[in-house]
Design an enzyme around this catalytic site. Structure first.
Site, PDB file in Angstrom:
ATOM      1  N   ASP A  27      -3.875  99.300  26.094  1.00 50.74           N
ATOM      2  CA  ASP A  27      -3.675 100.742  26.242  1.00 50.74           C
ATOM      3  C   ASP A  27      -4.124 101.422  24.951  1.00 50.74           C
ATOM      4  O   ASP A  27      -4.741 100.795  24.082  1.00 50.74           O
ATOM      5  CB  ASP A  27      -2.212 101.052  26.570  1.00 50.74           C
ATOM      6  CG  ASP A  27      -1.272 100.731  25.418  1.00 50.74           C
ATOM      7  OD1 ASP A  27      -1.712 100.137  24.406  1.00 50.74           O
ATOM      8  OD2 ASP A  27      -0.087 101.095  25.504  1.00 50.74           O
ATOM      9  N   LYS A  54      -5.869  97.420  33.659  1.00 50.09           N
ATOM     10  CA  LYS A  54      -4.738  97.449  32.736  1.00 50.09           C
ATOM     11  C   LYS A  54      -3.418  97.225  33.475  1.00 50.09           C
ATOM     12  O   LYS A  54      -2.582  96.420  33.037  1.00 50.09           O
ATOM     13  CB  LYS A  54      -4.689  98.784  31.988  1.00 50.09           C
ATOM     14  CG  LYS A  54      -3.593  98.833  30.917  1.00 50.09           C
ATOM     15  CD  LYS A  54      -3.597 100.165  30.170  1.00 50.09           C
ATOM     16  CE  LYS A  54      -3.017 101.261  31.021  1.00 50.09           C
ATOM     17  NZ  LYS A  54      -2.836 102.529  30.268  1.00 50.09           N
TER      18      LYS A  54
END
Length: 230
Positions: free
Chosen positions: A150, A132
């Protein structure tokens, strides 16, 4: 004469609906940006690393004090773990994050001449950097069409029917498949901001949502639709 029935809609948005979705998000915010404050790819990398399980507001408060003192790998490495901790002690998991940020700085100096690499594998090899974080840096600092999923994006993708998936990686892969190319670069920011301020976890603001008529979420928050939102 009976009124015509509306066609039944499946659990996923159609390509035409996805196009409409991003056209609306773009109209509301033509140039979306991260809410993390940064000036260089390295500052962004540090800020994103610090933001895990923390708010952007909290990270910005810390980096406003840190970056004027140390905003390069060399300066962070010189601070060391104990020198860094006081600047980030208001952020969750700061002990682990301090160790990672200092180790990351040293690795950047030793392996990348103090520069943030533009390759995913090199980014993910840095201490404290996962997929991420790498996606955020690749997208925001280097303009790559990546998707950093997220909790906000995961929620929005599943609720709306945009890109349902049981795992973060499944949602990421589906988003990369279904988001129209002209919108892909900014999609990450549009979806995060929509999840943060409209499609909130506990009580989504459905009455003021510009995507309400497209959204497949069954348990919409009741209220009169905003005339502007549709």
């Amino acid at each position: 004469m009976t009124a015509a029935k509306r066609p039944r809609r499946g659990p996923r948005l159609s390509p035409a609906e996805i196009e409409t979705m991003f056209e609306r998000l773009k109209a509301l915010n033509p140039k979306p940006v991260t809410e993390l404050e940064y000036r260089t790819p390295y500052e962004l990398l540090v800020a994103v690393t610090l933001s895990a399980q923390a708010t952007d507001v909290g990270v910005n408060k810390a980096t406003r004090k840190l970056f004027p003192v140390a905003n390069t790998p060399q300066a962070i490495a010189a601070l060391g773990v104990e020198g860094l901790k006081p600047y980030i002690s208001t952020i969750g998991l700061y002990n682990t994050k301090a160790a990672n940020v200092v180790a990351m700085a040293r690795q950047l100096i030793e392996q990348h001449d103090g520069q943030v690499p533009r390759e995913r594998a090199a980014l993910e090899a840095l201490p404290g950097v996962g997929r991420k974080t790498a996606n955020v840096v690749l997208n925001t600092a280097f303009g790559e069409p990546t998707m950093a999923v997220d909790t906000h994006i995961f929620r929005v993708a599943n609720r709306t029917g945009l890109a349902p998936g049981k795992t973060v990686r499944a949602v990421e892969d589906e988003l990369l498949r279904v988001v129209p190319p002209p919108f892909l670069h900014d999609a990450h920011h549009w979806l995060i901001l929509h999840g943060r301020y409209v499609c909130k976890a506990r009580k989504p603001d459905c009455p003021h949502c510009a995507l309400r008529d497209l959204c497949r979420f069954k348990d919409k928050t009741p209220g009169e639709p905003d005339p502007v939102a549709g």
